[in-house]
Design an enzyme around this catalytic site. Structure first.
Site, short mmCIF file in Angstrom:
data_model
loop_
_atom_site.label_atom_id
_atom_site.label_comp_id
_atom_site.label_asym_id
_atom_site.label_seq_id
_atom_site.Cartn_x
_atom_site.Cartn_y
_atom_site.Cartn_z
N HIS A 104 58.71 85.45 -54.30
CA HIS A 104 59.26 85.08 -55.59
C HIS A 104 60.69 85.53 -55.77
O HIS A 104 61.52 84.83 -56.33
CB HIS A 104 58.42 85.70 -56.72
CG HIS A 104 57.27 84.87 -57.17
ND1 HIS A 104 57.41 83.70 -57.86
CD2 HIS A 104 55.93 85.05 -57.04
CE1 HIS A 104 56.22 83.19 -58.15
NE2 HIS A 104 55.31 83.99 -57.65
N HIS A 135 49.89 91.93 -61.55
CA HIS A 135 48.70 91.36 -60.91
C HIS A 135 48.05 92.45 -60.07
O HIS A 135 48.72 93.09 -59.28
CB HIS A 135 49.05 90.21 -59.96
CG HIS A 135 49.98 89.18 -60.51
ND1 HIS A 135 51.37 89.25 -60.37
CD2 HIS A 135 49.74 88.04 -61.21
CE1 HIS A 135 51.92 88.20 -60.94
NE2 HIS A 135 50.96 87.45 -61.47
N ASP A 181 48.24 81.96 -60.34
CA ASP A 181 49.54 81.36 -60.61
C ASP A 181 49.42 79.89 -61.00
O ASP A 181 50.26 79.37 -61.74
CB ASP A 181 50.44 81.46 -59.37
CG ASP A 181 51.03 82.85 -59.19
OD1 ASP A 181 50.99 83.64 -60.15
OD2 ASP A 181 51.52 83.14 -58.09
N HIS A 235 51.58 102.80 -109.38
CA HIS A 235 50.48 102.12 -108.70
C HIS A 235 49.23 102.13 -109.59
O HIS A 235 48.54 101.12 -109.73
CB HIS A 235 50.15 102.82 -107.37
CG HIS A 235 51.12 102.51 -106.26
ND1 HIS A 235 52.46 102.76 -106.36
CD2 HIS A 235 50.92 101.97 -105.02
CE1 HIS A 235 53.05 102.40 -105.24
NE2 HIS A 235 52.13 101.91 -104.40
#
Length: 457
Positions: free
Chosen positions: A284, A350, A383, A442
């Site tokens: 790659h 992987h 892949d 609140h």
């Protein structure tokens, strides 16, 4: 990795050094030494942190000057000067019409399998009644517009079009923009097979731009490309660095940089298979990382011989050689438990588990982008056609980041719906908690609706 053997010799017994493509490290009896282990586990020589400063000027220039900065960066880096980044619709149609039928059939099957897996990830809205008259609904709402990065520098990757687009479409994203580097040999457009994959998936907006300038264009918008809400997709370390810089302006999936493979194997593994898988990821990118971990010295010897043999036959020696020699390793450990600890620490993009009882061993893995079980589940399957997604976290980020999925493109929104009686039933608890935090407004916001003097309030 230049420090690999030197680091490992820092403690006795000295590891065995061999002049071979895949450096060897002997960590038997020493996997407990965290500093030593960290020093010998391979990673790409240039990490994302270092690359950030290299791409920062590009990202900031695109943010300030838009399309003009994208054009200049593309001309400087890719040698292509185009007036617009947008790929014409007729180029997409022509690429699909000219696509090799065998490649089209493979892409269609890849899309079919990916849709099956990713449709199963789509969560339904959930309504939870927490009390009579009080519900909280979890709504899953897709991101409105996403930019999908498809690499193309060293080789065209139509498979990455599938992996990006399918989960986004399943999630319900309405606006998709794909970016991929321009190719001089293809008239300044992305590779035709990438364009064909886009057309096959019905993607109409594609831009011929890559690298950090593409990420910045998506994040900040230009006159030619409307700003997105999220950027996803793999790329080299510079793409990952640009994604880190724009995070906050837009969402990102993860910093998916140079690819990597980890293999945990024992004496039952076939060295021919293991060597082939190491080379498959190394081709790659020269910055790819490969880690083989095994308690079997005989396996490591056999794999080393196979790597040498298969390397002599491989096409992309200019990528495979540097990747194996510079940031890869074969590590000898005491046993599978020590190997598991090591691969979990490395957190591979992987991870292949090729051992006796591989499924049981794989079930114990906690840190990996994706796990491939047994001899018949190579990373190459993932892949292309496993149905799983191959856009995965790299560089150790699998310890906290998941791979790309439908959930990447969805936002959970809580919808709170209470009746007056349901609010009254918990008003005294809000009195207590608001008082403890000294947030009296609140409390007042509830009491203006449900006065304290009311019975049951």
């Amino acid at each position: 990795m230049t420090a690999l053997d030197a680091s490992a010799t820092a403690a006795a017994p000295a590891p065995r050094e061999q002049e071979q493509l895949l450096p060897r490290v002997d960590l038997r009896g020493r996997t407990h030494d965290e500093e030593l282990v960290a020093s010998v586990l391979p990673r790409a020589a240039l990490d994302v942190s270092a690359a950030v400063e290299l791409v920062r000027p590009i990202v900031e220039d695109v943010r300030a000057r838009g399309a003009a900065a994208v054009r200049e960066a593309t001309a400087r880096i890719d040698g292509i000067d185009a007036g617009t980044t947008r790929v014409p619709a007729e180029a997409l149609a022509a690429a699909l019409a000219d696509l090799d039928p065998a490649v089209r059939a493979a892409l269609e099957e890849s899309i079919r399998r990916a849709r099956l897996v990713h449709e199963a990830q789509r969560r339904p809205d959930e309504v939870v009644e927490v009390a009579p008259g009080g519900t909280v609904t979890e709504r899953w709402v897709p991101v409105r517009r996403v930019g999908l990065y498809v690499p193309g520098g060293l080789c065209p990757l139509p498979s990455s079009v599938v992996m990006n687009v399918v989960p986004a479409q399943v999630a319900g994203v309405r606006s998709l923009a794909v970016v991929s580097p321009p190719q001089r040999e293809h008239g300044g457009l992305p590779h035709p097979v990438v364009l064909a994959a886009c057309a096959l998936l019905g993607v109409e907006e594609v831009h011929a731009v890559g690298g950090a300038q593409a990420v910045a264009m998506l994040a900040y918008g230009t006159e030619q490309c409307r700003k997105v809400d999220m950027v996803t997709g793999p790329g080299n370390v510079y793409v990952a660095a640009a994604k880190r810089l724009v995070r906050g302006a837009v969402g990102i999936d993860s910093e998916a940089g140079p690819t990597e493979i980890g293999i945990l194997a024992d004496e039952t593994a076939d060295p021919v298979f293991v060597a082939a898988d190491l080379l498959s990821q190394a081709e790659h990118d020269p910055n790819a990382s490969c880690l083989l971990v095994s308690p079997s010295e005989e396996l490591l010897d056999a794999v080393a011989a196979e790597v040498e043999r298969q390397f002599a036959l491989t096409k992309h020696v200019d990528r495979v050689g540097p990747a194996l020699r510079s940031q890869s390793a074969a590590v000898l450990v005491d046993d599978i438990d020590a190997g598991l600890a090591l691969v979990d620490e490395w957190a591979a993009e992987h991870l292949e588990v090729i051992t006796r009882d591989a499924a049981a061993v794989a079930a114990r893995v906690t840190n990996a982008g994706a796990v491939f079980v047994g001899p018949w589940s190579p990373v190459s399957l993932g892949d292309y056609l496993a149905g799983s997604n191959h856009v995965l976290p790299t560089g150790g980020t699998a310890k906290f980041n998941p791979g790309l999925s439908v959930q990447t493109f969805l936002r959970g929104i809580h919808v709170v719906d209470y009746s007056r009686d349901a609010l009254a039933a918990v008003a005294h608890h809000i009195d207590a908690l608001g008082g403890a935090e000294d947030l009296v407004a609140h409390v007042a916001a509830v009491r203006v609706r449900v006065p304290a003097e009311e019975a049951g309030a």
